[in-house]
Design a protein around this motif. Structure first.
Motif, PDB file in Angstrom:
ATOM      1  N   LEU A  18       0.369  -1.271   0.233  1.00  0.00           N
ATOM      2  CA  LEU A  18       0.152  -0.325   0.325  1.00  0.00           C
ATOM      3  C   LEU A  18       1.027   1.345   0.056  1.00  0.00           C
ATOM      4  N   PRO A  19       0.040   2.527  -0.317  1.00  0.00           N
ATOM      5  CA  PRO A  19       1.164   3.571  -0.356  1.00  0.00           C
ATOM      6  C   PRO A  19       1.073   3.849   1.217  1.00  0.00           C
ATOM      7  N   SER A  20       2.389   4.346   1.794  1.00  0.00           N
ATOM      8  CA  SER A  20       2.142   4.622   3.749  1.00  0.00           C
ATOM      9  C   SER A  20       0.645   5.489   4.018  1.00  0.00           C
ATOM     10  N   THR A  21      -0.082   6.159   2.646  1.00  0.00           N
ATOM     11  CA  THR A  21      -0.178   7.628   2.670  1.00  0.00           C
ATOM     12  C   THR A  21      -1.952   6.791   2.895  1.00  0.00           C
ATOM     13  N   HIS A  22      -2.193   5.348   2.614  1.00  0.00           N
ATOM     14  CA  HIS A  22      -3.276   4.911   2.978  1.00  0.00           C
ATOM     15  C   HIS A  22      -4.033   4.726   3.397  1.00  0.00           C
ATOM     16  N   HIS A  23      -5.785   5.189   3.594  1.00  0.00           N
ATOM     17  CA  HIS A  23      -6.307   4.453   5.121  1.00  0.00           C
ATOM     18  C   HIS A  23      -6.240   3.395   5.756  1.00  0.00           C
ATOM     19  N   LEU A  24      -5.288   2.452   4.926  1.00  0.00           N
ATOM     20  CA  LEU A  24      -5.669   0.878   5.706  1.00  0.00           C
ATOM     21  C   LEU A  24      -4.374   0.992   6.213  1.00  0.00           C
ATOM     22  N   ALA A  25      -3.175   1.548   5.891  1.00  0.00           N
ATOM     23  CA  ALA A  25      -1.641   1.322   6.414  1.00  0.00           C
ATOM     24  C   ALA A  25      -1.834   1.571   8.212  1.00  0.00           C
ATOM     25  N   PRO A  26      -2.202   2.389   8.996  1.00  0.00           N
ATOM     26  CA  PRO A  26      -2.126   1.877  10.573  1.00  0.00           C
ATOM     27  C   PRO A  26      -2.546   0.180  10.706  1.00  0.00           C
ATOM     28  N   ARG A  27      -3.504  -0.995  10.074  1.00  0.00           N
ATOM     29  CA  ARG A  27      -3.981  -1.508  10.466  1.00  0.00           C
ATOM     30  C   ARG A  27      -2.591  -2.923  10.662  1.00  0.00           C
ATOM     31  N   ALA A  28      -3.175  -3.889  11.526  1.00  0.00           N
ATOM     32  CA  ALA A  28      -1.592  -4.501  11.489  1.00  0.00           C
ATOM     33  C   ALA A  28      -1.662  -5.698  10.603  1.00  0.00           C
ATOM     34  N   ASP A  29      -2.789  -6.267  10.285  1.00  0.00           N
ATOM     35  CA  ASP A  29      -2.842  -7.216   8.777  1.00  0.00           C
ATOM     36  C   ASP A  29      -4.662  -6.933   8.302  1.00  0.00           C
ATOM     37  N   LEU A  30      -4.955  -6.986   7.192  1.00  0.00           N
ATOM     38  CA  LEU A  30      -6.249  -7.109   6.387  1.00  0.00           C
ATOM     39  C   LEU A  30      -6.650  -8.517   6.221  1.00  0.00           C
ATOM     40  N   THR A  31      -8.410  -8.206   5.431  1.00  0.00           N
ATOM     41  CA  THR A  31      -8.876  -9.716   4.812  1.00  0.00           C
ATOM     42  C   THR A  31      -8.532  -8.664   3.745  1.00  0.00           C
ATOM     43  N   PHE A  32      -8.730 -10.001   2.581  1.00  0.00           N
ATOM     44  CA  PHE A  32      -9.396  -9.796   1.147  1.00  0.00           C
ATOM     45  C   PHE A  32     -10.178  -8.406   0.800  1.00  0.00           C
ATOM     46  N   ALA A  33     -11.466  -8.564   1.542  1.00  0.00           N
ATOM     47  CA  ALA A  33     -11.969  -7.944   1.238  1.00  0.00           C
ATOM     48  C   ALA A  33     -12.065  -6.512   1.508  1.00  0.00           C
ATOM     49  N   ASP A  34     -10.838  -6.136   2.921  1.00  0.00           N
ATOM     50  CA  ASP A  34     -11.089  -5.098   3.308  1.00  0.00           C
ATOM     51  C   ASP A  34     -10.406  -3.798   1.715  1.00  0.00           C
ATOM     52  N   LEU A  35      -9.857  -4.674   0.415  1.00  0.00           N
ATOM     53  CA  LEU A  35      -8.709  -4.781  -0.122  1.00  0.00           C
ATOM     54  C   LEU A  35      -9.621  -4.191  -1.573  1.00  0.00           C
ATOM     55  N   ALA A  36     -10.907  -5.577  -1.885  1.00  0.00           N
ATOM     56  CA  ALA A  36     -11.076  -5.725  -3.518  1.00  0.00           C
ATOM     57  C   ALA A  36     -11.634  -4.916  -3.809  1.00  0.00           C
ATOM     58  N   ALA A  37     -11.842  -3.279  -3.328  1.00  0.00           N
ATOM     59  CA  ALA A  37     -12.329  -2.279  -3.802  1.00  0.00           C
ATOM     60  C   ALA A  37     -11.603  -1.464  -4.328  1.00  0.00           C
ATOM     61  N   ASP A  38     -10.182  -1.469  -3.985  1.00  0.00           N
ATOM     62  CA  ASP A  38      -9.195  -0.457  -4.140  1.00  0.00           C
ATOM     63  C   ASP A  38      -8.872  -0.701  -5.596  1.00  0.00           C
ATOM     64  N   PRO A  39      -8.366   0.212  -6.261  1.00  0.00           N
ATOM     65  CA  PRO A  39      -7.870  -0.136  -7.435  1.00  0.00           C
ATOM     66  C   PRO A  39      -6.937  -0.411  -7.487  1.00  0.00           C
ATOM     67  N   PHE A  40      -6.436  -1.506  -8.463  1.00  0.00           N
ATOM     68  CA  PHE A  40      -4.909  -2.262  -8.272  1.00  0.00           C
ATOM     69  C   PHE A  40      -3.984  -2.205  -9.204  1.00  0.00           C
ATOM     70  N   ILE A  41      -2.782  -2.607  -9.312  1.00  0.00           N
ATOM     71  CA  ILE A  41      -2.112  -2.429 -10.078  1.00  0.00           C
ATOM     72  C   ILE A  41      -1.710  -4.008 -10.698  1.00  0.00           C
ATOM     73  N   ALA A  42      -1.816  -3.974 -11.502  1.00  0.00           N
ATOM     74  CA  ALA A  42      -1.794  -5.940 -12.782  1.00  0.00           C
ATOM     75  C   ALA A  42      -0.052  -6.197 -13.384  1.00  0.00           C
ATOM     76  N   LEU A  43      -0.603  -6.858 -13.579  1.00  0.00           N
ATOM     77  CA  LEU A  43       0.633  -7.512 -14.548  1.00  0.00           C
ATOM     78  C   LEU A  43       0.255  -7.229 -15.527  1.00  0.00           C
ATOM     79  N   PRO A  44       0.774  -7.230 -16.737  1.00  0.00           N
ATOM     80  CA  PRO A  44       0.165  -7.182 -18.586  1.00  0.00           C
ATOM     81  C   PRO A  44      -1.405  -8.568 -18.661  1.00  0.00           C
TER      82      PRO A  44
END
Length: 299
Positions: free
Chosen positions: A172-198
């Motif tokens: 995550l970028p260091s400014t991301h709102h989830l950065a303070p969390r110690a660990d995450l589930t995928f549901a926490d992330l699924a709506a975020d834009p992703f950087i993808a492989l080609p």
């Protein structure tokens, strides 16, 4: 137009699959690029090799006449490549190893030392391959073995051995709102834009987007051809990305935060080689990777 072996391989793939879409997947190229190459190939012969319709592809008489000759030329070229490779092996004994992101984990020093002790006549050469090639250089003959994360192309004629299993992190970028969390589930992330492989990366792209866990298509903010491009995009706040835990040291920087994603299945790192390549160097390299990574994990 000069005809290259690549054009013959493209022609044979379409002739055998009778589908441009399926042949493109087999060849690890896009369907539009394959269609363009076949049209140019036909122009060089001044002949139509395929009958095309909305529902089917079939060989014309000219295509049927070319097919056995194309297969024979490809086989002869492969024989020539093997002969040259054997001659080079006899003189230089070089095993070229493909990889797509910095390997880390202390692997290179260990396998280099093991190869030096067990096969002193061989040397290792490491070559980075872009993420757009899911075979990590094996399909094109650029490398002899490769380190790659599963899944790998099913149609490439490759064998592999899993040498490490690692849980997945999110970068995550260091400014991301989830950065303070110690660990995450995928549901926490699924709506975020992703950087993808080609897109050409195929199944690995879906794996690192965790497509199987989603009910909808992921939001892809950008594509990255290399790990360095992905990390720069994350740091800039363009999106987030999943990565294996073993890459943590390579990805750790002030503008990126790494967090475990506790409910995703792990990633599997494998050594790949072309099926039928039984050279001792291939087996020694694979065994050295497996031993080192298993020992490092156990420790």
């Amino acid at each position: 137009m000069d005809v290259h072996i690549r054009h013959l391989r493209y022609f044979v793939a379409v002739a055998e699959e009778l589908s441009f879409t399926v042949a493109a997947r087999r060849l690890f190229v896009s369907q539009p690029a394959l269609s363009k190459q076949i049209r140019q190939f036909e122009s060089s012969f001044r002949a139509t090799l395929f009958e095309r319709s909305a529902r089917a592809v079939s060989l014309t008489e000219a295509g049927q006449a070319l097919l056995p000759n194309a297969r024979r030329v490809i086989a002869q070229w492969e024989d020539a490549q093997r002969a040259v490779a054997n001659a080079v092996d006899a003189q230089y004994r070089t095993l070229i190893v493909g990889f797509q992101a910095k390997i880390g984990r202390g692997l290179i020093p260990h396998v280099t030392a093991t190869m030096g002790a067990e096969l002193p006549q061989w040397r290792l050469l490491f070559r980075q391959i872009g993420w757009s090639d899911p075979s990590v250089g094996l399909a094109g003959g650029e490398v002899d073995v490769a380190l790659a994360w599963l899944p790998v192309p099913a149609h490439g004629g490759f064998s592999w051995k899993v040498v490490a299993t690692e849980h997945r992190l999110v970068a995550l970028p260091s400014t991301h709102h989830l950065a303070p969390r110690a660990d995450l589930t995928f549901a926490d992330l699924a709506a975020d834009p992703f950087i993808a492989l080609p897109a050409q990366a195929g199944p690995p792209r879906d794996f690192w987007l965790a497509t199987a866990r989603r009910g909808t298509q992921p939001a892809v903010a950008a594509e990255a051809a290399t790990a360095e491009e992905a990390l720069d995009a994350i740091a800039a706040g363009t999106g987030i990305a999943l990565l294996p835990a073993g890459h943590a040291d390579l990805a750790r920087r002030d503008d990126i935060i790494l967090r475990p994603v506790r409910d995703l299945p792990p990633a599997e790192l494998a050594v790949l080689w072309r099926s039928g390549d039984d050279r001792p160097a291939v087996h020694t390299f694979t065994a050295a990777c497996h031993h080192h990574l298993r020992t490092a994990t156990d420790a």
